[in-house]
Design a protein around this motif. Structure first.
Motif, PDB file in Angstrom:
ATOM      1  N   CYS A   1       9.931  -0.991  -5.060  1.00 40.01           N
ATOM      2  CA  CYS A   1       9.076   0.204  -5.016  1.00 40.01           C
ATOM      3  C   CYS A   1       9.870   1.347  -5.645  1.00 40.01           C
ATOM      4  O   CYS A   1      10.663   2.009  -4.958  1.00 40.01           O
TER       5      CYS A   1
ATOM      6  N   ARG B   1       0.811  -1.225   0.000  1.00 37.40           N
ATOM      7  CA  ARG B   1       0.000   0.000   0.000  1.00 37.40           C
ATOM      8  C   ARG B   1       0.837   1.264   0.000  1.00 37.40           C
ATOM      9  O   ARG B   1       0.372   2.336  -0.391  1.00 37.40           O
TER      10      ARG B   1
ATOM     11  N   SER C   1       3.310   2.088  -1.827  1.00 41.40           N
ATOM     12  CA  SER C   1       3.898   2.456  -3.121  1.00 41.40           C
ATOM     13  C   SER C   1       2.830   2.560  -4.201  1.00 41.40           C
ATOM     14  O   SER C   1       1.807   1.870  -4.164  1.00 41.40           O
ATOM     15  N   GLN C   2       3.116   3.428  -5.185  1.00 39.80           N
ATOM     16  CA  GLN C   2       2.258   3.565  -6.359  1.00 39.80           C
ATOM     17  C   GLN C   2       2.978   3.126  -7.627  1.00 39.80           C
ATOM     18  O   GLN C   2       2.445   3.284  -8.731  1.00 39.80           O
ATOM     19  N   ASP C   3       4.207   2.603  -7.485  1.00 33.96           N
ATOM     20  CA  ASP C   3       5.007   2.289  -8.668  1.00 33.96           C
ATOM     21  C   ASP C   3       5.971   1.141  -8.353  1.00 33.96           C
ATOM     22  O   ASP C   3       7.158   1.348  -8.165  1.00 33.96           O
TER      23      ASP C   3
END
Length: 231
Positions: free
Chosen positions: A112, A70, A72-74
């Motif tokens: 990440c 959760r 990280s977005q990448d």
């Protein structure tokens, strides 16, 4: 009455092709060990001394799942040759290093990338980007006694049946015995240590629901599904 303040944690083990579990002591990783990956990450592919970072033993997961963190977005995939040591030592020669290898497998160094980029910009360690729970999905370890010591062979990763990464073990800047010998000059290696040996170019993002299929010629395969934490 227990001899411990708290119950000791169970050992971390990885399955092997001969049916006996391999107990894990430490997990070392070498960075930028393929020239094309060094270039795609913005670095000079010249044969500079190898550098290392670590993951935690229980970051290794063998259930075919990668749980998307959760924080990280990448998150990116990096397929790698896994090397399992059956013995160790300090300041090994490349010949001694190769003799210390018990077996080989296929692993993913999940990263990440957004957290790593922020750490790099601030001159801070990568631990949160590399050593988070479940960050090293891996397959079965096959004994070197059965397959020898692979020096060449295709390294391939597909995501949802689309080719993402493709390289060859022969393209490693530092070969496996050199990596282990160099590592042994810095750390006292021992039986149970795992070494991830770098990734070819083509690293990229994954998303929940993705199906990852990895293959290293002469070594093995790895299939992983990306899930959400609630799955």
């Amino acid at each position: 009455m227990s001899d411990y303040v708290i119950p000791p944690p169970p050992p971390v083990v990885v399955p092997t092709a001969d049916g006996r579990p391999f107990p894990v002591r430490r997990v070392y990783c070498v960075g930028r060990n393929y020239a094309d990956h060094a270039v795609e990450m913005g670095h000079d592919p010249e044969r500079e001394p190898p550098f290392f970072f670590q993951k935690n033993p229980d970051d290794l997961v063998t259930d075919g799942r990668f749980v998307y963190p959760r924080v990280s977005q990448d998150v990116h995939h990096e397929i790698e040759l896994l090397v399992a040591l059956g013995s160790g030592g300090r300041c090994l020669t490349p010949t001694e290093a190769e003799a210390a290898i018990w077996g080989y497998g296929v692993a993913l160094d999940m990263t990440c990338r957004d957290i790593q980029a922020a750490a790099k910009a601030q001159g801070r360690p990568w631990i949160a980007a590399k050593a988070f729970p479940g960050s090293a999905p891996c397959g079965v370890i096959t004994p070197a006694a059965a397959i020898g010591h692979p020096q060449r062979g295709a390294v391939v990763l597909r995501v949802n049946d689309v080719l993402r990464q493709q390289g060859d073990l022969s393209q490693q800047i530092w070969k496996v015995p050199e990596i282990i010998a160099n590592l042994s000059a810095r750390f006292h290696l021992a039986a149970g240590d795992i070494v991830l040996t770098g990734t070819p170019s083509g690293v990229g993002p994954v998303a929940p629901g993705d199906e990852l299929e990895g293959f290293i010629e002469g070594v093995g395969t790895l299939a992983v599904r990306v899930t959400c934490e609630a799955d």
